[in-house]
Design a protein around this motif. Structure first.
Motif, PDB file in Angstrom:
ATOM      1  N   LYS A  93     120.889  51.213  97.270  1.00  0.00           N
ATOM      2  CA  LYS A  93     119.987  49.833  97.676  1.00  0.00           C
ATOM      3  C   LYS A  93     118.469  50.296  98.318  1.00  0.00           C
ATOM      4  O   LYS A  93     117.704  49.697  97.686  1.00  0.00           O
ATOM      5  N   ALA A  94     118.398  51.139  98.980  1.00  0.00           N
ATOM      6  CA  ALA A  94     117.222  51.608  99.468  1.00  0.00           C
ATOM      7  C   ALA A  94     116.308  52.350  98.561  1.00  0.00           C
ATOM      8  O   ALA A  94     115.089  52.111  98.392  1.00  0.00           O
ATOM      9  N   ARG A  96     116.615  51.650  95.361  1.00  0.00           N
ATOM     10  CA  ARG A  96     116.143  50.561  94.401  1.00  0.00           C
ATOM     11  C   ARG A  96     114.748  49.984  94.804  1.00  0.00           C
ATOM     12  O   ARG A  96     113.773  49.763  94.357  1.00  0.00           O
ATOM     13  N   GLU A  97     114.777  49.696  96.522  1.00  0.00           N
ATOM     14  CA  GLU A  97     113.689  49.030  97.040  1.00  0.00           C
ATOM     15  C   GLU A  97     112.635  49.830  97.102  1.00  0.00           C
ATOM     16  O   GLU A  97     111.501  49.159  97.008  1.00  0.00           O
TER      17      GLU A  97
END
Length: 201
Positions: A93-94, A96-97
């Motif tokens: 998730k990090a 992707r961000e």
């Protein structure tokens, strides 16, 4: 020579998994245990310093080691009891961000990982669909390189199995078994100390 579909470190997030219980290691903080004069959990950090990753993300559950001081974005896993998959989800998730095209997932308790092996994983990459794992010749292991087409699957993982099924169907890059030892017990750490440090603590 880099092919058009080959992933590049400059567009990849290194996701270092440094959370989870160390029940088999006894009462001490495993990653803070001394190996060759330095904390166990910093060896992979040092080994991969020169690889030009776009982002460096450490998924931790508190612990004593300060990955932030070593250039990592620290993500706290509030639920490490849910298994390795919970850390993988947070790390991806990090990544992707951060706008990364790929993630390289490594474990903080694998002190013999080399930058050479990481570059070999990039050498066999083939774009967004990439799944390239390390192997001791018997089974696939971290570090593992994933292209961004795998992000949704990684963020849906559950439990301790992590990405095992996904990794088993990917490409496997064989290296020496000692490079891929992950330290789960004090005995395994002592084995590495004897073999590579002549018994130094």
């Amino acid at each position: 020579m880099i092919t058009p579909d080959e992933l590049k470190p400059e567009r990849t997030a290194l996701v270092l998994l440094a959370a989870g219980k160390s029940e088999r290691f006894g009462l001490s903080d495993k990653l803070n245990a001394s190996f060759l004069g330095h904390p166990l959990g910093y060896h992979v950090v040092t080994a991969l310093t020169a690889v030009p990753f776009q982002a460096r993300i450490a998924v931790c559950d508190g612990g004593e080691l300060d990955y932030g001081a070593r250039g990592y974005t620290v993500v706290i896993n509030e639920k490490p009891d849910e298994g390795m998959a919970s850390s993988v989800r947070l790390g991806v998730k990090a990544a992707r961000e951060a706008g990364c095209d790929a993630v390289l997932i490594a474990l903080a308790d694998m002190p013999r990982v080399t930058a050479t092996q990481i570059y070999r994983l990039f050498d066999v990459s083939h774009g967004d669909e990439t799944v390239a794992a390390s192997s001791d010749g018997l089974s696939p292991k971290p570090p593992v390189l994933f292209g961004k087409a795998q992000f949704d699957l990684l963020e849906a993982l559950e439990g301790d199995e992590g990405a095992r099924k996904l990794v088993s169907g990917g490409r496997h890059v064989v290296t020496m078994a000692d490079e891929l030892v992950d330290v789960d017990t004090e005995e395994e750490l002592e084995y590495l100390q004897r073999k590579f440090g002549h018994g130094r603590h």
